[in-house]
Write a protein that holds these residues in place. Structure first.
Motif, PDB file in Angstrom:
ATOM      1  N   ARG A 188       0.381   4.283   1.082  1.00 25.58           N
ATOM      2  CA  ARG A 188      -0.231   5.603   0.899  1.00 25.58           C
ATOM      3  C   ARG A 188      -0.264   6.365   2.214  1.00 25.58           C
ATOM      4  O   ARG A 188      -0.737   5.854   3.217  1.00 25.58           O
ATOM      5  CB  ARG A 188      -1.664   5.463   0.382  1.00 25.58           C
TER       6      ARG A 188
ATOM      7  N   ILE B 213       2.339   0.412  -8.558  1.00 25.00           N
ATOM      8  CA  ILE B 213       3.675   0.738  -9.065  1.00 25.00           C
ATOM      9  C   ILE B 213       4.474  -0.524  -9.358  1.00 25.00           C
ATOM     10  O   ILE B 213       5.065  -0.682 -10.440  1.00 25.00           O
ATOM     11  CB  ILE B 213       4.417   1.634  -8.058  1.00 25.00           C
TER      12      ILE B 213
ATOM     13  N   LEU C 146      -3.546   5.616  -6.267  1.00 26.66           N
ATOM     14  CA  LEU C 146      -2.273   4.947  -6.542  1.00 26.66           C
ATOM     15  C   LEU C 146      -1.688   4.315  -5.282  1.00 26.66           C
ATOM     16  O   LEU C 146      -1.566   4.958  -4.240  1.00 26.66           O
ATOM     17  CB  LEU C 146      -1.269   5.963  -7.101  1.00 26.66           C
ATOM     18  N   THR C 147      -1.322   3.034  -5.372  1.00 23.97           N
ATOM     19  CA  THR C 147      -0.702   2.317  -4.260  1.00 23.97           C
ATOM     20  C   THR C 147       0.631   1.729  -4.714  1.00 23.97           C
ATOM     21  O   THR C 147       0.961   1.718  -5.905  1.00 23.97           O
ATOM     22  CB  THR C 147      -1.584   1.160  -3.758  1.00 23.97           C
ATOM     23  N   ALA C 148       1.380   1.200  -3.747  1.00 24.70           N
ATOM     24  CA  ALA C 148       2.643   0.534  -4.066  1.00 24.70           C
ATOM     25  C   ALA C 148       2.396  -0.669  -4.971  1.00 24.70           C
ATOM     26  O   ALA C 148       3.214  -0.979  -5.844  1.00 24.70           O
ATOM     27  CB  ALA C 148       3.336   0.095  -2.772  1.00 24.70           C
TER      28      ALA C 148
ATOM     29  N   ASP D 137       0.833  -1.196   0.000  1.00 24.93           N
ATOM     30  CA  ASP D 137       0.000   0.000   0.000  1.00 24.93           C
ATOM     31  C   ASP D 137       0.873   1.255   0.000  1.00 24.93           C
ATOM     32  O   ASP D 137       1.101   1.891  -1.008  1.00 24.93           O
ATOM     33  CB  ASP D 137      -0.935  -0.028   1.223  1.00 24.93           C
TER      34      ASP D 137
ATOM     35  N   ARG E 280       7.829   4.183  -1.793  1.00 22.36           N
ATOM     36  CA  ARG E 280       7.028   5.067  -0.933  1.00 22.36           C
ATOM     37  C   ARG E 280       7.086   6.505  -1.428  1.00 22.36           C
ATOM     38  O   ARG E 280       6.072   7.209  -1.458  1.00 22.36           O
ATOM     39  CB  ARG E 280       7.556   4.991   0.500  1.00 22.36           C
TER      40      ARG E 280
ATOM     41  N   VAL F 128       4.900   6.707  -4.549  1.00 31.10           N
ATOM     42  CA  VAL F 128       3.470   6.629  -4.229  1.00 31.10           C
ATOM     43  C   VAL F 128       2.953   7.991  -3.767  1.00 31.10           C
ATOM     44  O   VAL F 128       1.898   8.459  -4.206  1.00 31.10           O
ATOM     45  CB  VAL F 128       3.198   5.577  -3.127  1.00 31.10           C
ATOM     46  N   ASN F 129       3.705   8.632  -2.898  1.00 31.76           N
ATOM     47  CA  ASN F 129       3.240   9.869  -2.258  1.00 31.76           C
ATOM     48  C   ASN F 129       3.801  11.147  -2.896  1.00 31.76           C
ATOM     49  O   ASN F 129       3.526  12.245  -2.407  1.00 31.76           O
ATOM     50  CB  ASN F 129       3.603   9.827  -0.768  1.00 31.76           C
TER      51      ASN F 129
END
Length: 310
Positions: A127, A139, A134-136, A125, A210, A213-214
């Protein structure tokens, strides 16, 4: 699960803010409210704190922690990159201080459902804001090999980025990679054993994913100028970073605001007309003491930089 987070460089940050009891302060990464609590303790009834966080759990925890100051706090669920809109909506033009603590909270790392850590098994995840799409997992399973290589190389600074990206793409051909443990095993298989002696080889890749994602680095880069612009004369912004990529951005942005002149160095006088916005207070970053690192291992890589508005 309780929202637990030990604020890093707490005393140094509060000292660095040089708090005006009647001032307005923004905590752009509210977390559990550790920095905000210390700010509120130093505010008069005329003072005000605006707390921003995109994590709903963090906001709820901070609201409880800061309940004794409810008459002087305003909490907003958003990203600090929206500071201009947030201040405008609140009827605030300038503030006296801003704090950014860019570390992932202990709660987020330890809460298995959030998928931030390679140390336990959880859905991929990562987030900060669970409202985003969008989550890990997206990706890891949908980015091309070239895109994965780029983010692991640039955001994780991992020497084995190419091999890790290749391994991820080979494994996901058979079935999607869905959990942190699955991803950790793929990364371990991509890194030679002799380079796995100094901690888990997945650390840098997890950091990279990470960040992607963010959108952590682009958000930071695009926000600092606006934050400095919204400071009153003498107001300060304190930024705590946890890896070299963040620290480099803060260092560069602070220097650019201190000396924005774009004239060639051999020009006798400045003709570009760009004026300094203030001064860098910390020529070298403030780092935690050995005692703090002993109490909180996650403080080890932290650095504090401070800028004061002209």
């Amino acid at each position: 699960m309780d929202f637990k987070h030990i604020s890093v460089l707490l005393d140094e940050t509060i000292d660095g803010l040089n708090i005006n009891p009647d001032g307005i302060y923004v905590d752009g990464t509210l977390g559990g409210g550790g920095h905000s609590y210390e700010i509120c303790k130093r505010l008069s009834e005329q003072g005000r704190l605006i707390g921003i966080d995109q994590d709903g759990d963090a906001l709820e925890a901070a609201r409880n922690r800061l309940s004794e100051f409810e008459d002087r706090i305003t909490l907003v669920r958003s990203n600090y990159c929206e500071i201009e809109t947030i201040l405008k909506d609140l009827g605030v033009e300038k503030v006296d201080g801003i704090v950014l603590d860019l570390g992932v909270s202990s709660y987020q790392l330890d809460n298995l459902e959030r998928g931030f850590s390679y140390k336990s098994d959880a859905p991929l995840d990562m987030r900060m804001d669970q409202r985003q799409v969008l989550t890990a997992k997206n990706i890891v399973n949908e980015y091309s090999e070239g895109e994965l290589y780029r983010i692991i190389r640039d955001y994780g600074e991992d020497r084995f980025a190419k091999n890790i990206a290749k391994h991820i793409c080979n494994v996901r051909k058979d079935k999607p990679i869905e959990t942190t443990q699955e991803l950790g095993e793929v990364i371990k298989a991509a890194v030679p054993m002799k380079f796995q002696k100094n901690g888990h080889p997945a650390k840098k890749t997890f950091q990279a994913i990470r960040i992607e994602v963010n959108k952590e680095l682009s958000v930071l880069r695009e926000s600092l100028d606006a934050m400095i612009e919204h400071l009153n004369p003498g107001g300060r912004i304190c930024v705590i970073t946890f890896h070299s990529l963040e620290d480099r951005i803060v260092k560069t942005k602070f220097r650019e605001n201190e000396n924005p002149c774009t004239c060639p160095p051999d020009f006798p006088v400045c003709v570009c007309g760009k004026e300094s916005k203030g001064k860098v207070v910390t020529r070298k970053p403030i780092i935690p003491s050995e005692e703090e690192i002993e109490r909180n291992k996650r403080a080890k890589s932290s650095k504090l930089r401070i800028f004061e508005r002209k």
